[in-house]
Each structure stands twice: as structure tokens, then as C-alpha cells.
Design a protein around this motif. Structure first.
Motif, PDB file in Angstrom:
ATOM      1  N   GLY A  32      13.432  -3.309   9.519  1.00  0.00           N
ATOM      2  CA  GLY A  32      14.159  -2.040   9.566  1.00  0.00           C
ATOM      3  C   GLY A  32      15.275  -2.004   8.537  1.00  0.00           C
ATOM      4  N   VAL A  33      16.363  -1.307   8.868  1.00  0.00           N
ATOM      5  CA  VAL A  33      17.467  -1.151   7.915  1.00  0.00           C
ATOM      6  C   VAL A  33      18.620  -2.102   8.171  1.00  0.00           C
ATOM      7  CG1 VAL A  33      16.917   1.265   7.442  1.00  0.00           C
ATOM      8  CG2 VAL A  33      18.492   0.700   9.314  1.00  0.00           C
ATOM      9  N   THR A  34      18.504  -2.948   9.193  1.00  0.00           N
ATOM     10  CA  THR A  34      19.555  -3.917   9.496  1.00  0.00           C
ATOM     11  C   THR A  34      18.915  -5.145  10.122  1.00  0.00           C
ATOM     12  OG1 THR A  34      21.586  -4.328  10.746  1.00  0.00           O
ATOM     13  CG2 THR A  34      19.979  -2.866  11.759  1.00  0.00           C
ATOM     14  N   ASP A  35      19.547  -6.281   9.969  1.00  0.00           N
ATOM     15  CA  ASP A  35      19.026  -7.497  10.604  1.00  0.00           C
ATOM     16  C   ASP A  35      19.783  -7.823  11.880  1.00  0.00           C
ATOM     17  OD1 ASP A  35      21.456  -8.264   9.596  1.00  0.00           O
ATOM     18  OD2 ASP A  35      20.678  -9.827   8.256  1.00  0.00           O
ATOM     19  N   GLU A  36      20.574  -6.857  12.358  1.00  0.00           N
ATOM     20  CA  GLU A  36      21.419  -7.110  13.530  1.00  0.00           C
ATOM     21  C   GLU A  36      20.762  -6.689  14.836  1.00  0.00           C
ATOM     22  OE1 GLU A  36      25.094  -5.194  12.761  1.00  0.00           O
ATOM     23  OE2 GLU A  36      25.646  -6.538  11.127  1.00  0.00           O
ATOM     24  N   ALA A  37      19.644  -5.926  14.756  1.00  0.00           N
ATOM     25  CA  ALA A  37      18.956  -5.481  15.970  1.00  0.00           C
ATOM     26  C   ALA A  37      17.495  -5.247  15.625  1.00  0.00           C
ATOM     27  CB  ALA A  37      19.586  -4.203  16.516  1.00  0.00           C
ATOM     28  N   PRO A  38      16.595  -5.451  16.590  1.00  0.00           N
ATOM     29  CA  PRO A  38      15.164  -5.266  16.300  1.00  0.00           C
ATOM     30  C   PRO A  38      14.775  -3.788  16.277  1.00  0.00           C
ATOM     31  CG  PRO A  38      15.471  -5.866  18.596  1.00  0.00           C
ATOM     32  CD  PRO A  38      16.826  -5.956  17.962  1.00  0.00           C
ATOM     33  N   VAL A  39      13.735  -3.491  15.541  1.00  0.00           N
ATOM     34  CA  VAL A  39      13.111  -2.170  15.627  1.00  0.00           C
ATOM     35  C   VAL A  39      12.378  -2.116  16.957  1.00  0.00           C
ATOM     36  CG1 VAL A  39      11.432  -0.600  14.577  1.00  0.00           C
ATOM     37  CG2 VAL A  39      12.860  -2.059  13.123  1.00  0.00           C
ATOM     38  N   ARG A  40      12.464  -0.981  17.644  1.00  0.00           N
ATOM     39  CA  ARG A  40      11.871  -0.902  18.979  1.00  0.00           C
ATOM     40  C   ARG A  40      11.383   0.511  19.273  1.00  0.00           C
ATOM     41  NH1 ARG A  40      16.204   1.139  22.268  1.00  0.00           N
ATOM     42  NH2 ARG A  40      18.183   1.111  21.096  1.00  0.00           N
ATOM     43  N   SER A  41      10.671   0.642  20.376  1.00  0.00           N
ATOM     44  CA  SER A  41      10.167   1.940  20.834  1.00  0.00           C
ATOM     45  C   SER A  41      11.127   2.536  21.842  1.00  0.00           C
ATOM     46  CB  SER A  41       8.786   1.781  21.478  1.00  0.00           C
ATOM     47  OG  SER A  41       7.864   1.240  20.568  1.00  0.00           O
ATOM     48  N   LEU A  42      11.267   3.853  21.785  1.00  0.00           N
ATOM     49  CA  LEU A  42      12.097   4.575  22.747  1.00  0.00           C
ATOM     50  C   LEU A  42      11.240   5.682  23.346  1.00  0.00           C
ATOM     51  CD1 LEU A  42      14.946   5.026  23.966  1.00  0.00           C
ATOM     52  CD2 LEU A  42      15.352   6.653  22.100  1.00  0.00           C
ATOM     53  N   PRO A  43      10.843   5.569  24.628  1.00  0.00           N
ATOM     54  CA  PRO A  43       9.973   6.570  25.247  1.00  0.00           C
ATOM     55  C   PRO A  43      10.631   7.948  25.282  1.00  0.00           C
ATOM     56  CG  PRO A  43      10.035   4.560  26.560  1.00  0.00           C
ATOM     57  CD  PRO A  43      11.127   4.439  25.539  1.00  0.00           C
ATOM     58  N   LEU A  44       9.815   8.971  24.972  1.00  0.00           N
ATOM     59  CA  LEU A  44      10.261  10.368  25.022  1.00  0.00           C
ATOM     60  C   LEU A  44       9.254  11.188  25.809  1.00  0.00           C
ATOM     61  CD1 LEU A  44      11.074  10.863  21.202  1.00  0.00           C
ATOM     62  CD2 LEU A  44      12.716  10.332  23.018  1.00  0.00           C
ATOM     63  N   GLY A  45       8.983  10.786  27.030  1.00  0.00           N
ATOM     64  CA  GLY A  45       7.938  11.459  27.789  1.00  0.00           C
ATOM     65  C   GLY A  45       6.585  11.084  27.228  1.00  0.00           C
ATOM     66  N   ALA A  46       5.811  12.081  26.779  1.00  0.00           N
ATOM     67  CA  ALA A  46       4.488  11.816  26.222  1.00  0.00           C
ATOM     68  C   ALA A  46       4.569  11.262  24.804  1.00  0.00           C
ATOM     69  CB  ALA A  46       3.659  13.091  26.226  1.00  0.00           C
ATOM     70  N   LEU A  47       5.731  11.326  24.190  1.00  0.00           N
ATOM     71  CA  LEU A  47       5.908  10.850  22.821  1.00  0.00           C
ATOM     72  C   LEU A  47       6.758   9.578  22.808  1.00  0.00           C
ATOM     73  CD1 LEU A  47       6.644  14.262  21.051  1.00  0.00           C
ATOM     74  CD2 LEU A  47       4.449  13.071  21.271  1.00  0.00           C
ATOM     75  N   THR A  48       6.839   8.968  21.643  1.00  0.00           N
ATOM     76  CA  THR A  48       7.625   7.753  21.480  1.00  0.00           C
ATOM     77  C   THR A  48       8.397   7.828  20.173  1.00  0.00           C
ATOM     78  OG1 THR A  48       5.985   6.431  22.676  1.00  0.00           O
ATOM     79  CG2 THR A  48       7.534   5.240  21.268  1.00  0.00           C
ATOM     80  N   ALA A  49       9.666   7.493  20.214  1.00  0.00           N
ATOM     81  CA  ALA A  49      10.464   7.397  18.987  1.00  0.00           C
ATOM     82  C   ALA A  49      10.533   5.931  18.581  1.00  0.00           C
ATOM     83  CB  ALA A  49      11.862   7.943  19.216  1.00  0.00           C
ATOM     84  N   ILE A  50      10.495   5.698  17.296  1.00  0.00           N
ATOM     85  CA  ILE A  50      10.656   4.347  16.757  1.00  0.00           C
ATOM     86  C   ILE A  50      12.081   4.268  16.230  1.00  0.00           C
ATOM     87  CG2 ILE A  50       9.808   2.639  15.138  1.00  0.00           C
ATOM     88  CD1 ILE A  50       7.824   3.473  17.349  1.00  0.00           C
ATOM     89  N   VAL A  51      12.884   3.371  16.805  1.00  0.00           N
ATOM     90  CA  VAL A  51      14.327   3.388  16.563  1.00  0.00           C
ATOM     91  C   VAL A  51      14.865   1.983  16.305  1.00  0.00           C
ATOM     92  CG1 VAL A  51      14.525   5.392  18.092  1.00  0.00           C
ATOM     93  CG2 VAL A  51      14.972   3.094  19.000  1.00  0.00           C
ATOM     94  N   GLN A  52      16.143   1.959  15.929  1.00  0.00           N
ATOM     95  CA  GLN A  52      16.867   0.703  15.752  1.00  0.00           C
ATOM     96  C   GLN A  52      18.346   0.976  15.983  1.00  0.00           C
ATOM     97  OE1 GLN A  52      16.716  -0.972  11.750  1.00  0.00           O
ATOM     98  NE2 GLN A  52      16.651  -3.040  12.599  1.00  0.00           N
ATOM     99  N   SER A  53      19.008   0.105  16.700  1.00  0.00           N
ATOM    100  CA  SER A  53      20.451   0.231  16.885  1.00  0.00           C
ATOM    101  C   SER A  53      21.148  -0.270  15.627  1.00  0.00           C
ATOM    102  CB  SER A  53      20.918  -0.585  18.097  1.00  0.00           C
ATOM    103  OG  SER A  53      20.368  -0.070  19.286  1.00  0.00           O
ATOM    104  N   VAL A  54      22.117   0.513  15.143  1.00  0.00           N
ATOM    105  CA  VAL A  54      22.837   0.148  13.917  1.00  0.00           C
ATOM    106  C   VAL A  54      24.334   0.291  14.163  1.00  0.00           C
ATOM    107  CG1 VAL A  54      20.944   0.838  12.405  1.00  0.00           C
ATOM    108  CG2 VAL A  54      22.708   2.506  13.016  1.00  0.00           C
ATOM    109  N   ARG A  55      25.130  -0.261  13.245  1.00  0.00           N
ATOM    110  CA  ARG A  55      26.576  -0.114  13.333  1.00  0.00           C
ATOM    111  C   ARG A  55      26.976   1.242  12.780  1.00  0.00           C
ATOM    112  NH1 ARG A  55      29.278  -5.293  10.615  1.00  0.00           N
ATOM    113  NH2 ARG A  55      27.925  -4.565   8.927  1.00  0.00           N
ATOM    114  N   ALA A  56      27.754   1.979  13.532  1.00  0.00           N
ATOM    115  CA  ALA A  56      28.186   3.299  13.093  1.00  0.00           C
ATOM    116  C   ALA A  56      28.958   3.224  11.784  1.00  0.00           C
ATOM    117  CB  ALA A  56      29.049   3.958  14.174  1.00  0.00           C
TER     118      ALA A  56
END
Length: 269
Positions: A32-56
Motif C-alpha cells: 500500500g502507501v505506508t508500511d505502518e499498517a496492512p492493506v485490508r478489507s472493510l465490509p460495506l454491506g454487499a460491497l467491500t472497500a479496500i483500505v489502509q490506516s494511515v497517519r493523518a
């Protein structure tokens, strides 16, 4: 859809894409865009977002504007974003989101993306089992001014002081002829581009004509078609064959590239 500014702090979520029923293992190990957190799935009902936690603090307006002006850094983020999107798109229909789409917290992420559910659904149906292909057509180099040049003859000082009879008119006629040849070549190239576009659109599910690229200095060919097409996966072989047939029939230089993630056909989301 991006939220950025002083209010963005704490648990900031970077969203790469929205998809339907991804294989959970596909994002494992993606940097992803940072090595501080893994890329993961975030359920959105029937859909899924692919996300990563980053530093603001890495995505304030000031930091992001500085990043946009740093070509190397911008390319690094663009590649990281695309790598995640491409990995997910390889296993299921995927709608890429613009680079640096951010929300404050998972709840806000779900809330914002849920408002776009209908648009995501429409885009996912449109691109399912399709890929994006690029087609570029180039005009041949324009001929140089082939003004007739004859071997110089000896002239007297008197002859040197005055032009040969009709020399000016002959020169203008030669220049006019060269210009007409250049215009004829350009017109023929544009007709070829239109023919290629018409043929490929007949095979594609959707198409977009893009602004022709300006060729680098020293490049003599001219791009007369820069288009992208949404093509069903099972017709990829037909597209390659059609492109080769068009090359042979028209004699034009035609570039085919792909398959790509269909960024051009997911709409403004």
C-alpha cells in the motif's frame, strides 16, 4: 469524496477501491502507501472497500501539495495505489477510487461510501469481465520540402546581381506543393484514425476518445488517435486480430496496449 484538512486526525482511512466479493487473501502482503499498517478489507454491506490506516499528518493539504510537486514522490504513491487496485481487480470487478481518498475513521468511511452504493453497483456491472485497452494511431512523418535542387552553375557577376526569370514563382509553387502534400498526408491519417476507431468501437462495449499526446522533441510522427475501449475478456483475441488486420489494410502505425484496470469506465465516483 476526500476529506483532508486540520480536522483529519487520529484513525485516518485511505481507500483504494470498492469491489464485490474479493478473495480475502488477495490483499495479504500488499504494501500500500505506508508500511505502518496492512492493506485490508472493510465490509460495506454487499460491497467491500479496500483500505489502509494511515497517519493523518502524512496527508494534510500542505504535505499533499508538496508531494504533488515532487515527481519522484508522486510516482511512488501512484504506483503504490495502482498496485493495490490492480491486485484486487485481477480477482473481481473493482472500482478504483482517486489517489488519496481519505476519511476519518471506519464509521465515517462506511457512511460516505454507502451514499455512492448505486453508482458503485452500476460501475461494477458495467466493467465485470471486461478490461480496458488503449489504441493509438500515428500519421506517417511529413516529407521534408523536396524542392528540386540542381547542381549550381557558374554565373557572371552581372547574373549574380539579379534573380533568374521566374525563380520566385517557381519557389512559391514548390513550397505550395510541399504544403499540399503535408495536408494530404494529414487528411489521410485522420480518415484512417476514424476508420480504426469505428472498427474497434464495433467490438467494444464502450469507448472514450482522449486528447492526443504531444510527441517528444525529435519525434517526427504525429498521433492522430488516442482512444481507450472497454472490451469483454473473451473478445481480447478478436481485438488483437482486428488491430493487426487494420495495420495491414491501412498501412498505418497502430499501437495496442492492455489489458488494463478499466479506470476510464467507472465514472466519477
Amino acid at each position: 469524496m476526500t476529506e483532508r484538512g486540520p480536522e483529519l486526525s487520529g484513525d485516518t482511512i485511505y481507500v483504494f477501491a470498492v469491489c464485490r466479493r474479493p478473495d480475502p487473501s488477495v490483499v495479504v502482503g500488499l504494501p500500500g502507501v505506508t508500511d505502518e499498517a496492512p492493506v485490508r478489507s472493510l465490509p460495506l454491506g454487499a460491497l467491500t472497500a479496500i483500505v489502509q490506516s494511515v497517519r493523518a499528518s502524512d496527508f494534510t493539504d500542505e504535505v499533499w501539495q508538496a508531494r504533488l510537486s515532487d515527481q519522484w514522490e508522486l510516482e511512488r504513491y501512484a504506483r503504490a495505489h495502482h498496485d493495490v487496485v490492480a491486485a484486487v481487480a485481477a480477482c473481481c470487478p473493482t472500482v478504483p477510487l482517486p489517489m488519496a481518498t481519505l476519511y476519518h475513521g471506519e464509521d465515517r468511511t462506511r457512511e460516505a461510501l454507502a451514499k455512492e452504493t448505486d453508482r458503485f453497483d452500476a460501475a461494477l456491472k458495467r466493467i465485470a469481465r471486461h478490461a480496458e485497452w488503449g489504441v493509438k494511431v500515428y500519421a506517417p512523418p511529413c516529407p521534408r520540402d523536396d524542392t528540386v535542387r540542381t547542381a549550381p552553375r557558374r554565373v557572371t557577376p552581372t547574373e549574380r546581381s539579379r534573380p533568374a526569370p521566374g525563380a520566385g514563382l517557381a519557389y512559391l509553387n514548390r513550397k505550395r506543393g510541399a504544403q499540399e502534400r503535408r495536408e494530404r498526408i494529414q487528411d489521410e491519417a485522420l480518415r484512417t484514425a476514424e476508420e480504426v476507431d469505428t472498427e474497434v468501437r464495433g467490438l467494444a462495449a464502450a469507448s472514450r476518445t482522449l486528447r492526443p499526446h504531444v510527441q517528444p522533441a525529435g519525434e517526427h510522427r504525429v498521433q492522430v488517435l488516442n482512444a481507450t475501449y472497454l472490451v469483454a475478456e473473451h473478445r481480447a483475441g478478436e481485438l488483437a486480430l482486428l488491430t493487426q488486420t487494420l495495420r495491414e489494410r491501412t498501412g498505418a502505425e497502430i499501437e495496442l496496449s492492455g489489458p488494463w484496470v478499466p479506470y476510464s469506465f467507472v465514472g466519477e465516483v
